[in-house]
Design an enzyme around this catalytic site. Structure first.
Site, mmCIF file in Angstrom:
data_model
loop_
_atom_site.group_PDB
_atom_site.id
_atom_site.type_symbol
_atom_site.label_atom_id
_atom_site.label_comp_id
_atom_site.label_asym_id
_atom_site.label_seq_id
_atom_site.Cartn_x
_atom_site.Cartn_y
_atom_site.Cartn_z
ATOM 1 N N ASP A 187 0.842 -1.196 0.000
ATOM 2 C CA ASP A 187 0.000 0.000 0.000
ATOM 3 C C ASP A 187 0.880 1.250 0.000
ATOM 4 O O ASP A 187 1.673 1.444 0.922
ATOM 5 C CB ASP A 187 -0.866 -0.059 1.281
ATOM 6 C CG ASP A 187 -1.880 1.061 1.362
ATOM 7 O OD1 ASP A 187 -1.975 1.856 0.410
ATOM 8 O OD2 ASP A 187 -2.579 1.125 2.399
ATOM 9 N N ASP A 191 -4.162 3.694 2.751
ATOM 10 C CA ASP A 191 -5.622 3.601 2.894
ATOM 11 C C ASP A 191 -6.038 2.174 3.247
ATOM 12 O O ASP A 191 -7.227 1.848 3.286
ATOM 13 C CB ASP A 191 -6.336 4.076 1.616
ATOM 14 C CG ASP A 191 -6.033 3.187 0.416
ATOM 15 O OD1 ASP A 191 -5.163 2.279 0.536
ATOM 16 O OD2 ASP A 191 -6.647 3.381 -0.648
ATOM 17 N N ASP A 195 -1.945 -1.134 -3.823
ATOM 18 C CA ASP A 195 -2.122 -0.403 -5.075
ATOM 19 C C ASP A 195 -0.923 -0.625 -5.997
ATOM 20 O O ASP A 195 0.070 -1.233 -5.609
ATOM 21 C CB ASP A 195 -2.359 1.089 -4.783
ATOM 22 C CG ASP A 195 -1.354 1.622 -3.772
ATOM 23 O OD1 ASP A 195 -0.147 1.461 -4.017
ATOM 24 O OD2 ASP A 195 -1.771 2.162 -2.718
ATOM 25 N N ASP A 203 -9.201 -15.342 -17.293
ATOM 26 C CA ASP A 203 -10.162 -15.811 -16.306
ATOM 27 C C ASP A 203 -11.247 -16.682 -16.960
ATOM 28 O O ASP A 203 -11.803 -16.288 -18.003
ATOM 29 C CB ASP A 203 -10.801 -14.564 -15.662
ATOM 30 C CG ASP A 203 -11.561 -14.865 -14.393
ATOM 31 O OD1 ASP A 203 -10.944 -15.322 -13.425
ATOM 32 O OD2 ASP A 203 -12.797 -14.640 -14.373
ATOM 33 N N GLU A 226 -7.125 -19.837 -17.240
ATOM 34 C CA GLU A 226 -7.738 -20.527 -16.117
ATOM 35 C C GLU A 226 -8.789 -21.466 -16.705
ATOM 36 O O GLU A 226 -9.883 -21.039 -17.059
ATOM 37 C CB GLU A 226 -8.388 -19.538 -15.149
ATOM 38 C CG GLU A 226 -8.858 -20.231 -13.890
ATOM 39 C CD GLU A 226 -10.040 -19.537 -13.217
ATOM 40 O OE1 GLU A 226 -10.198 -19.704 -12.013
ATOM 41 O OE2 GLU A 226 -10.815 -18.832 -13.905
HETATM 42 C C1 NOJ Z 1 -11.799 -17.028 -11.237
HETATM 43 C C2 NOJ Z 1 -11.057 -16.067 -10.379
HETATM 44 O O1 NOJ Z 1 -9.806 -16.609 -10.051
HETATM 45 C C3 NOJ Z 1 -11.923 -15.816 -9.174
HETATM 46 O O2 NOJ Z 1 -11.241 -15.083 -8.187
HETATM 47 C C4 NOJ Z 1 -13.168 -15.109 -9.631
HETATM 48 O O3 NOJ Z 1 -14.044 -14.957 -8.527
HETATM 49 C C5 NOJ Z 1 -13.884 -15.889 -10.721
HETATM 50 N N1 NOJ Z 1 -12.992 -16.394 -11.721
HETATM 51 C C6 NOJ Z 1 -14.876 -15.021 -11.420
HETATM 52 O O4 NOJ Z 1 -14.206 -14.047 -12.176
#
Ligand code: NOJ
Length: 506
Positions: A22, A26, A30, A200, A253
Site C-alpha cells: 500500500d 488507505d 495499489d 479468467d 484458467e
Molecule cells: C476465477 C477467479 O480466479 C476468481 O477469483 C473469480 O471470482 C472468478 N474467476 C470469477 O471471475
C-alpha cells in the site's frame, strides 16, 4: 541451452493487488505499492509477475467484476501508475502479465447498463437474456458462489445469465460485436507493452447453445460450456497475441478438473500458450497422489507438445502450507517440488514467506465465497503497520506477522524466503531444471524421486512426503545443490532424506 520462449523458463509470481503493498496508507494495496516492492521480487529472482485485476470495478468480486477493461480503478491508482510499474519491472528484467476477464463484466459496465435498458437496445444481445416468468429460471444451473446463474430483470421482464455473482453478467461471445470489443481490450494492453494475460474462466466464454438442464449440475462440469466455439475463439485470440512482437503469452484458467480436458485448450499449439491444471493443487501431501497427477500431465500434455504449468496456491484457495497441515518443513519441501517439475511454476505472493491462511473473524469477512483467508495483506516489516502505513488494513494480517515478514526473513539466511531464492537461482543455473526431460526414479513409497536431464546437465530431486527419514541410494556421484532443511548444501549426498523434506542433487 536450447532456444525457448521466455515463458517456458520463467517463474511467475502472482500478485493480488489489494493485498500486496500500500503506497497511500488507505489499507488497500495499489500499483505504486507494487512498484515500490519490485526490489523484493528482483532479489528473489522471479521472471514475471501476474497482476490480478486492477481495472475499474465496483468490487463485488474484488476486481473480477470489471466496469472498464481499459482503465485503472482509483483505489489502485491510474494508468500512469501502471505505465510506471510496467517500465520499472521491464527495466529489472521482470515481465508483466495482467488478468483478462472475458467471461463476464460488471453489471455497472456501460455495456450492461445499455443492454439492460430495453429489449431493443443495440447492446441487448451483448449479454445472455432469456424469456420466462419470474418464478421459473430458464435452466437448473447453479452459480459458482450460490444461487442460480439467472437473475430476473424486473424492468424488461427477462432473465440474464451469470456463472458467478448477479453483479457479473456473462458476455455473449456468440455475438461478433462482443468478440471485436473484447479483442480491442487485448490490443489496448498489448499496445501498452504487457507481456501477456492470465485469462479468467476462459473455458466458459461460450455456453452450450441450448442452455439445457443438466442431470447433475456441477459448477465445474464441462457439459455447460467447453464448446467448439470456445476453441475457435481461442485460435483467434492466439493469432491476435502472436501478431505482436516479443513472445507475448497467455495462461488460461481452465477450471475443468480433468488434465485431459485442460490439454485440449492448447489446441495444436494454436490456442493457449499455457493452461492452469488444478488437480495437483487439490492433491494432498502424499507421494502416490502426487505421482498420479504428474503422470497424468506427462500422458496428456507431452504428446501435444503442450508446456505444463504448476501451482500450489492462489487467491481462490487456502494456502498450501495450511492445506498441508501448517508445517513449515512441508511448505519448504513443497517449494522444491513446485520449482523442479517440468513446466512453468506460478508462485502466489506470500508463499515465499511461508505464510499460512489468516484467521478472519466473522465480522471482518468480505468475500462472498469465503476466500479472505488467503488474501490477507503481505507483512513487509516487523513494525505495527508491517510497512502498510496503517495497522489495520482491509483484511487482518496472516499469523505471526511480527516474525513472519519480509524484513525479518530476509535477515535470516536459514529462512524459507532464502530457500525460495536459492531454488530460483539453482533453476537459473541449470538448463536441466528449466527445460530438461522429467523421468521418475524408483524410490520407497513415501518418496517421490525424479531426474531432470538436458544434455549432460543432470539433476535428481528427492521429495520425502513421509514423517520419518528415508534412506535413498543414488548410484551416481552427487552433491546437494539445495536442501529444503538447509543442511549439507554443497556437500556429497549422504543418502537420507529427512521427514517432510526435499533435496535437489547435482
Ligand atoms: C476465477 C477467479 O480466479 C476468481 O477469483 C473469480 O471470482 C472468478 N474467476 C470469477 O471471475
Amino acid at each position: 541451452m536450447p532456444e525457448a520462449p521466455w515463458w517456458k523458463t520463467a517463474v511467475v509470481y502472482q500478485i493480488y493487488p489489494r493485498s500486496f503493498a500500500d503506497s497511500t496508507a488507505d489499507g488497500v494495496g495499489d500499483l505504486e505499492g507494487i512498484r515500490q516492492h519490485l526490489d523484493h521480487l528482483e532479489w528473489l529472482g522471479v521472471d514475471a509477475i501476474w497482476l490480478s485485476p486492477f481495472f475499474t470495478s465496483p468490487m463485488a468480486d474484488f476486481g473480477y467484476d470489471v466496469a472498464d477493461y481499459c482503465d485503472v480503478d482509483p483505489i489502485f491508482g491510474t494508468l500512469a501508475d501502471f505505465d510506471r510499474l510496467l517500465a520499472d519491472a521491464h527495466a529489472r528484467g521482470i515481465r508483466v502479465l495482467i488478468d483478462w476477464v472475458p467471461n463476464h463484466s460488471s453489471d455497472r459496465h456501460p455495456w450492461f447498463v445499455e443492454s439492460r435498458s430495453s429489449r431493443d437496445n443495440p447492446k441487448r444481445d451483448w449479454y445472455i437474456w432469456r424469456d420466462g416468468t419470474p418464478d421459473q429460471t430458464p435452466n437448473n444451473w447453479s452459480a459458482a458462489f450460490g444461487g442460480k446463474v439467472w437473475t430476473w430483470d424486473e424492468a424488461t421482464s427477462q432473465w440474464y445469465l451469470h456463472l458467478f455473482l448477479p453483479e457479473q453478467p456473462d458476455l455473449n461471445w456468440r455475438n461478433p460485436e462482443v468478440v471485436a470489443a473484447m479483442h480491442d481490450t487485448l490490443r489496448f494492453w498489448l499496445d501498452r507493452g504487457v507481456d501477456g494475460f492470465r485469462m479468467d474462466v476462459i473455458h466458459g466464454i461460450v455456453k452450450r447453445a441450448d442452455l439445457a438442464d443438466l442431470p447433475v449440475d456441477k459448477h465445474h462440469a464441462p457439459d455447460r460450456f467447453d464448446e467448439p466455439a470456445v476453441h475457435a475463439n481461442l485460435r483467434e485470440i492466439r493469432a491476435l497475441i502472436d501478431g505482436y512482437p516479443g513472445d507475448r503469452t497467455s495462461v488460461g484458467e481452465v477450471y475443468i478438473l480433468s488434465t485431459a480436458k485442460v490439454a485440449e485448450y492448447y489446441g495444436q499449439g494454436d490456442e493457449l500458450h499455457m493452461a492452469f491444471n488444478f488437480p495437483p493443487l487439490y492433491a494432498p501431501w502424499d507421494a502416490a497422489k502426487w505421482r498420479t497427477r504428474i503422470d497424468r500431465v506427462v500422458e496428456e500434455l507431452d504428446p501435444r507438445d503442450a508446456w505444463p504449468t504448476w501451482v500450489l496456491s492462489n487467491h481462490d484457495n487456502p494456502r498450501h502450507r495450511t492445506r498441508y497441515g501448517g508445517s513449515e518443513a512441508r511448505a519448504r519441501a513443497a517449494a522444491v517440488l513446485l520449482l523442479t517439475l517440468r513446466g512453468t511454476p506460478f508462485l502466489y505472493a506470500g508463499e515465499e514467506l511461508g505464510l499460512e491462511d489468516a484467521v478472519i473473524p466473522k465480522e471482518r469477512e468480505v468475500d462472498p465465497a469465503g476466500r479472505d483467508i488467503c488474501r490477507a495483506p503481505i507483512p513487509w516489516t516487523a513494525a505495527a503497520d508491517h510497512g502498510w502505513g496503517v495497522e489495520d488494513p482491509w483484511l487482518p494480517w496472516p499469523p505471526e506477522p511480527d516474525v513472519r515478514n519480509a524484513d525479518v526473513l530476509r535477515a535470516d539466511e536459514a529462512s524459507i524466503l532464502h530457500l525460495y531464492r536459492r531454488i530460483l537461482a539453482a533453476r537459473k543455473g541449470s538448463p536441466a531444471l528449466q527445460l530438461g526431460a522429467w523421468s521418475p526414479l524408483p524410490a520407497p513409497p513415501t518418496v517421490l524421486a525424479y531426474s531432470r536431464v538436458l544434455g549432460d546437465d543432470r539433476r535428481i530431486v528427492l521429495v520425502n512426503f513421509g514423517d520419518a527419514p528415508v534412506a535413498v541410494s543414488v548410484d551416481v556421484e552427487t552433491v546437494v545443490e539445495v536442501a529444503s532443511d538447509g543442511l549439507g548444501e554443497g556437500e556429497g549426498y549422504a543418502g537420507t532424506v529427512a521427514a517432510d523434506s526435499a533435496v535437489i542433487l547435482r
